[in-house]
Enzyme design. Structure first.
Site, PDB file in Angstrom:
ATOM      1  N   PRO A   1       0.797  -1.228   0.000  1.00 47.42           N
ATOM      2  CA  PRO A   1       0.000   0.000   0.000  1.00 47.42           C
ATOM      3  C   PRO A   1       0.831   1.281   0.000  1.00 47.42           C
ATOM      4  O   PRO A   1       1.833   1.380   0.704  1.00 47.42           O
ATOM      5  CB  PRO A   1      -0.818  -0.101   1.295  1.00 47.42           C
ATOM      6  CG  PRO A   1      -0.122  -1.119   2.135  1.00 47.42           C
ATOM      7  CD  PRO A   1       0.528  -2.061   1.177  1.00 47.42           C
ATOM      8  N   ASN A   2       0.377   2.200  -0.823  1.00 44.79           N
ATOM      9  CA  ASN A   2       0.931   3.565  -0.917  1.00 44.79           C
ATOM     10  C   ASN A   2       2.295   3.647  -1.604  1.00 44.79           C
ATOM     11  O   ASN A   2       2.820   4.745  -1.782  1.00 44.79           O
ATOM     12  CB  ASN A   2       1.015   4.243   0.476  1.00 44.79           C
ATOM     13  CG  ASN A   2      -0.332   4.279   1.160  1.00 44.79           C
ATOM     14  OD1 ASN A   2      -1.300   4.772   0.570  1.00 44.79           O
ATOM     15  ND2 ASN A   2      -0.435   3.746   2.364  1.00 44.79           N
TER      16      ASN A   2
ATOM     17  N   ARG B   1       4.048  11.230  -1.755  1.00 44.90           N
ATOM     18  CA  ARG B   1       3.934  11.081  -0.301  1.00 44.90           C
ATOM     19  C   ARG B   1       5.285  11.349   0.376  1.00 44.90           C
ATOM     20  O   ARG B   1       6.341  10.998  -0.171  1.00 44.90           O
ATOM     21  CB  ARG B   1       3.459   9.653   0.048  1.00 44.90           C
ATOM     22  CG  ARG B   1       4.485   8.585  -0.281  1.00 44.90           C
ATOM     23  CD  ARG B   1       4.009   7.162  -0.039  1.00 44.90           C
ATOM     24  NE  ARG B   1       3.860   6.812   1.354  1.00 44.90           N
ATOM     25  CZ  ARG B   1       4.129   5.583   1.836  1.00 44.90           C
ATOM     26  NH1 ARG B   1       4.551   4.612   1.043  1.00 44.90           N
ATOM     27  NH2 ARG B   1       3.955   5.330   3.120  1.00 44.90           N
TER      28      ARG B   1
ATOM     29  N   TYR C   1      10.635   9.262   1.408  1.00 45.94           N
ATOM     30  CA  TYR C   1      10.636   8.310   0.291  1.00 45.94           C
ATOM     31  C   TYR C   1      11.227   8.874  -1.002  1.00 45.94           C
ATOM     32  O   TYR C   1      11.348   8.139  -1.986  1.00 45.94           O
ATOM     33  CB  TYR C   1       9.207   7.806   0.043  1.00 45.94           C
ATOM     34  CG  TYR C   1       8.635   7.123   1.261  1.00 45.94           C
ATOM     35  CD1 TYR C   1       9.218   5.946   1.739  1.00 45.94           C
ATOM     36  CD2 TYR C   1       7.546   7.642   1.957  1.00 45.94           C
ATOM     37  CE1 TYR C   1       8.723   5.316   2.882  1.00 45.94           C
ATOM     38  CE2 TYR C   1       7.040   7.014   3.089  1.00 45.94           C
ATOM     39  CZ  TYR C   1       7.634   5.865   3.541  1.00 45.94           C
ATOM     40  OH  TYR C   1       7.161   5.242   4.661  1.00 45.94           O
TER      41      TYR C   1
ATOM     42  N   ASN D   1       8.020  -5.513  -1.036  1.00 45.10           N
ATOM     43  CA  ASN D   1       7.946  -4.404  -0.099  1.00 45.10           C
ATOM     44  C   ASN D   1       6.493  -4.371   0.381  1.00 45.10           C
ATOM     45  O   ASN D   1       5.619  -3.817  -0.283  1.00 45.10           O
ATOM     46  CB  ASN D   1       8.308  -3.077  -0.778  1.00 45.10           C
ATOM     47  CG  ASN D   1       8.268  -1.927   0.208  1.00 45.10           C
ATOM     48  OD1 ASN D   1       7.790  -2.074   1.340  1.00 45.10           O
ATOM     49  ND2 ASN D   1       8.763  -0.767  -0.206  1.00 45.10           N
TER      50      ASN D   1
ATOM     51  N   ALA E   1       3.224  -0.796   4.824  1.00 47.07           N
ATOM     52  CA  ALA E   1       2.767  -0.790   6.224  1.00 47.07           C
ATOM     53  C   ALA E   1       2.353  -2.181   6.719  1.00 47.07           C
ATOM     54  O   ALA E   1       2.399  -2.450   7.932  1.00 47.07           O
ATOM     55  CB  ALA E   1       1.614   0.192   6.383  1.00 47.07           C
TER      56      ALA E   1
ATOM     57  N   GLU F   1      12.877  -9.186   1.486  1.00 46.28           N
ATOM     58  CA  GLU F   1      12.096  -8.020   1.925  1.00 46.28           C
ATOM     59  C   GLU F   1      12.869  -6.748   1.575  1.00 46.28           C
ATOM     60  O   GLU F   1      14.083  -6.694   1.765  1.00 46.28           O
ATOM     61  CB  GLU F   1      11.936  -8.110   3.447  1.00 46.28           C
ATOM     62  CG  GLU F   1      11.275  -6.930   4.090  1.00 46.28           C
ATOM     63  CD  GLU F   1      11.528  -6.886   5.602  1.00 46.28           C
ATOM     64  OE1 GLU F   1      12.511  -7.489   6.086  1.00 46.28           O
ATOM     65  OE2 GLU F   1      10.727  -6.218   6.270  1.00 46.28           O
TER      66      GLU F   1
ATOM     67  N   HIS G   1      12.700  -2.302   1.670  1.00 44.64           N
ATOM     68  CA  HIS G   1      12.075  -1.030   2.058  1.00 44.64           C
ATOM     69  C   HIS G   1      12.913   0.124   1.530  1.00 44.64           C
ATOM     70  O   HIS G   1      14.149   0.058   1.555  1.00 44.64           O
ATOM     71  CB  HIS G   1      11.978  -0.897   3.583  1.00 44.64           C
ATOM     72  CG  HIS G   1      11.147  -1.959   4.193  1.00 44.64           C
ATOM     73  ND1 HIS G   1       9.779  -1.973   4.125  1.00 44.64           N
ATOM     74  CD2 HIS G   1      11.495  -3.098   4.827  1.00 44.64           C
ATOM     75  CE1 HIS G   1       9.318  -3.054   4.702  1.00 44.64           C
ATOM     76  NE2 HIS G   1      10.337  -3.768   5.146  1.00 44.64           N
TER      77      HIS G   1
ATOM     78  N   ARG H   1      13.186   4.628  12.462  1.00 42.67           N
ATOM     79  CA  ARG H   1      12.013   5.501  12.426  1.00 42.67           C
ATOM     80  C   ARG H   1      11.192   5.254  13.696  1.00 42.67           C
ATOM     81  O   ARG H   1      11.766   5.001  14.752  1.00 42.67           O
ATOM     82  CB  ARG H   1      11.215   5.225  11.131  1.00 42.67           C
ATOM     83  CG  ARG H   1      12.032   5.550   9.863  1.00 42.67           C
ATOM     84  CD  ARG H   1      11.242   5.283   8.598  1.00 42.67           C
ATOM     85  NE  ARG H   1      10.017   6.085   8.527  1.00 42.67           N
ATOM     86  CZ  ARG H   1       9.057   5.908   7.637  1.00 42.67           C
ATOM     87  NH1 ARG H   1       9.194   4.958   6.703  1.00 42.67           N
ATOM     88  NH2 ARG H   1       7.968   6.656   7.636  1.00 42.67           N
TER      89      ARG H   1
HETATM   90  C1  DQA Z   1       8.120   1.254   3.631  1.00 44.15           C
HETATM   91  C2  DQA Z   1       8.272   1.440   5.149  1.00 44.15           C
HETATM   92  C3  DQA Z   1       6.950   1.178   5.856  1.00 44.15           C
HETATM   93  O1  DQA Z   1       7.102   1.358   7.255  1.00 44.15           O
HETATM   94  C4  DQA Z   1       5.895   2.142   5.358  1.00 44.15           C
HETATM   95  O2  DQA Z   1       4.641   1.850   5.967  1.00 44.15           O
HETATM   96  C5  DQA Z   1       5.775   2.198   3.886  1.00 44.15           C
HETATM   97  C6  DQA Z   1       6.992   2.098   3.072  1.00 44.15           C
HETATM   98  C7  DQA Z   1       9.402   1.631   2.863  1.00 44.15           C
HETATM   99  O3  DQA Z   1       9.535   1.223   1.714  1.00 44.15           O
HETATM  100  O4  DQA Z   1      10.252   2.355   3.407  1.00 44.15           O
HETATM  101  O5  DQA Z   1       4.699   2.399   3.329  1.00 44.15           O
HETATM  102  O6  DQA Z   1       7.852  -0.117   3.366  1.00 44.15           O
END
Ligand code: DQA
Length: 149
Positions: free
Chosen positions: A9-10, A17, A22, A73, A76, A97, A99, A106
Site C-alpha cells: 500500500p501507498n 507522499r 521516500y 515491499n 505498512a 524483503e 524497504h 524511524r
Molecule cells: C516502507 C516502510 C513502511 O514502514 C511504510 O509503511 C511504507 C513504506 C518503505 O519502503 O520504506 O509504506 O515499506
C-alpha cells in the site's frame, strides 16, 4: 529466471507522499528502473502493486508454480500482517524483503517486521538501491542454489 516484485500500500504514491522520507522519484520511475535492471540481468520479472492485503496474498500465492523467487515491499503491512508472513511461508520460495526507508531508524512500531521471518534477506534504507541490491542478491542466490521445481 523468473521473479515476482510485489509492492504494498501507498508505494504507488512515492514521489507524492512524504518526499523527505521516500524521495522525489515516482512509482513509474521505480518501475522503469527495475525493468531496465531486470532486462540487463536477463531476469524475467512480473510486477504487482496493491493497497489491499488480500490482493498481496493472492500475488504471493500466484508466485507458487510461476516464479523462482519473490521480492516484496509489504509497506505498512510489514508491521502488522501475519497473513503475509504465512503466505510467504506457504509458497516457500526464496523471498527478499525491501524497504525504501530504514524501518529500524524511524518510529518504534516500524521496527517489527513479520515478513522478515520468512525472508532470506532484507534490504532497507537505500531508496531504489534497496530493490537493486535485492534483485542482484536473489539472482546470485538462485544461481548458487538452483531454481525451485
Ligand atoms: C516502507 C516502510 C513502511 O514502514 C511504510 O509503511 C511504507 C513504506 C518503505 O519502503 O520504506 O509504506 O515499506
Amino acid at each position: 529466471m523468473r521473479i515476482y516484485i510485489i509492492n504494498g500500500p501507498n508505494i504507488n504514491l512515492i514521489g507524492i507522499r512524504e518526499k523527505d522520507i521516500y524521495g522525489e522519484k515516482t512509482y513509474e520511475s521505480l518501475m522503469m528502473f527495475l525493468m531496465e535492471l531486470c532486462f540487463e540481468h536477463n531476469i524475467d520479472a512480473k510486477f504487482f502493486q496493491s493497497n489491499s492485503e488480500g490482493e498481496l496474498i493472492d500475488a504471493i500465492q500466484a508466485a507458487y508454480n510461476d516464479a523462482d523467487g519473490i521480492i516484496i515491499n509489504p509497506a505498512a503491512y510489514t508491521h502488522t500482517s501475519i497473513a503475509i508472513l504465512d503466505a510467504l511461508k506457504a509458497v516457500a520460495l526464496p523471498a527478499i524483503e525491501v524497504h525504501l526507508s530504514n524501518i529500524y531508524e524511524r518510529e518504534d512500531f516500524r521496527r517489527t517486521s513479520y515478513p522478515a521471518l520468512a525472508c532470506i534477506k532484507s534490504f532497507y534504507g537505500e531508496g531504489f538501491d534497496s530493490y537493486k541490491k535485492a534483485i542482484l542478491y536473489l539472482k546470485e542466490y538462485l544461481q548458487k542454489n538452483g531454481t525451485p521445481g
